[in-house]
Write a protein that holds these residues in place. Sequence first.
Motif, PDB file in Angstrom:
ATOM      1  N   ARG A 140      11.561 115.075  41.736  1.00 28.64           N
ATOM      2  CA  ARG A 140      10.052 115.309  41.968  1.00 28.64           C
ATOM      3  C   ARG A 140       9.309 113.939  41.884  1.00 28.64           C
ATOM      4  N   LEU A 141       8.280 113.490  42.882  1.00 24.81           N
ATOM      5  CA  LEU A 141       7.768 112.648  42.867  1.00 24.81           C
ATOM      6  C   LEU A 141       6.220 112.743  42.154  1.00 24.81           C
ATOM      7  N   HIS A 142       5.864 112.067  41.384  1.00 23.97           N
ATOM      8  CA  HIS A 142       4.320 111.978  40.729  1.00 23.97           C
ATOM      9  C   HIS A 142       3.284 111.324  41.601  1.00 23.97           C
ATOM     10  N   ARG A 143       2.350 112.292  42.136  1.00 22.48           N
ATOM     11  CA  ARG A 143       1.261 111.765  42.636  1.00 22.48           C
ATOM     12  C   ARG A 143       1.404 110.828  43.804  1.00 22.48           C
ATOM     13  N   ALA A 144       2.462 111.384  44.661  1.00 23.27           N
ATOM     14  CA  ALA A 144       2.648 110.790  45.766  1.00 23.27           C
ATOM     15  C   ALA A 144       3.583 111.642  46.730  1.00 23.27           C
ATOM     16  N   SER A 145       3.812 111.341  48.192  1.00 27.08           N
ATOM     17  CA  SER A 145       4.675 112.157  49.014  1.00 27.08           C
ATOM     18  C   SER A 145       5.870 111.192  49.482  1.00 27.08           C
ATOM     19  N   TRP A 146       6.963 111.987  49.361  1.00 22.18           N
ATOM     20  CA  TRP A 146       8.476 111.319  49.742  1.00 22.18           C
ATOM     21  C   TRP A 146       8.131 110.572  51.228  1.00 22.18           C
ATOM     22  N   LEU A 147       7.629 111.074  52.051  1.00 23.48           N
ATOM     23  CA  LEU A 147       7.374 110.578  53.585  1.00 23.48           C
ATOM     24  C   LEU A 147       6.901 109.222  53.387  1.00 23.48           C
TER      25      LEU A 147
END
Length: 347
Positions: free
Chosen positions: A128-135
């Motif tokens: 799970r990424l914190h405060r961003a999008s994987w794309l």
Amino acid sequence: MLKSDFTYDLPPELIAQEPLAERSASRMLVLDGDSGQWQDSWIRALPECLNPGDLLILNDTRVLPARLHAHKETGGAVELLLDRLLGEDEGWFLAKSSKALRPGMMLQLARGDRAEVLEKDGMDVRLRLHRASWLAVLESEGSMPLPPYIHRAPEARDQERYQTVYADKPGAVAAPTAGLHFDQGLLEALDARGVERRFVTLHVGAGTFLPVRSEQVQEHQMHAETLIVSPDTVAAITATKARGGRVIAVGTTACRALETAGQDGTLRPYVGETRLFLYPGKKFQVIDALLTNFHLPESTLLMLVCAFAGTECMLAAYQHAVAARYRFFSYGDAMFITPAALSRCLP
């Protein structure tokens, strides 16, 4: 049924390391699975293999720059390869590190973003990424995930060349490589022939690079991949079948998308995941022909084409392709395959 039943000898120099200058300049081996006979041809001759009223199904997934480098809080290096996205901030990744990752660990990415390990399943970790999008992260700092049998670093031209010209929906970590042969000229020639086309979306996951580990083929478990088969595509297939036309899958990914949506014998729109494994003895419900590249020995994709055209016939055709110096794998040449009936070609 053993994985060693699906092997062949391939000289390393036949593994294509570079794409051709022209997409539609590739060779094409045409295999009739019913008779077991083949013919050497060219991808530009594909329209001549098809009939007016036939329908091509292409995979419009777009390859992401899916390889990332990260660090543990202790400083240890981690290499990540996206398997599949689960949402804007969550996804499954293949992870390589000196010591195994554990749930609760935090990873630091190059531009300062942080990702938490939520779950571990073998080499896969759910992050799970914190405060961003994987794309956004992948587009910013990821690199194009060329297959491991291409022994060079990704180059700028791979950003375009390792995509189909009709790539539209981001999500894959490997190209649907049969589609790499299509350029505007070939698409226009197919239009002139009266061949229709529709799209499915199957986001190819990192599992496509993993070998079959069990010697017994039936024990192999496929990685999950997400797909969409739209109502429009289902309607076009239904209309094509009704008028006596053929449905041709461009690539094993398009094939698996359609066969997933038609597993119970009735093709329906489908949105979800697939772990469908097609090997000899499995039935095809939807497709009537297949355009595909040459596949690795003992791979699930070679097993799929053997299921479609017969193991004996397919392996004999592969032996011919080696002798005739075809180019193999992602940046290599193509095959156009019609299926085996109940004939000597079936295993």
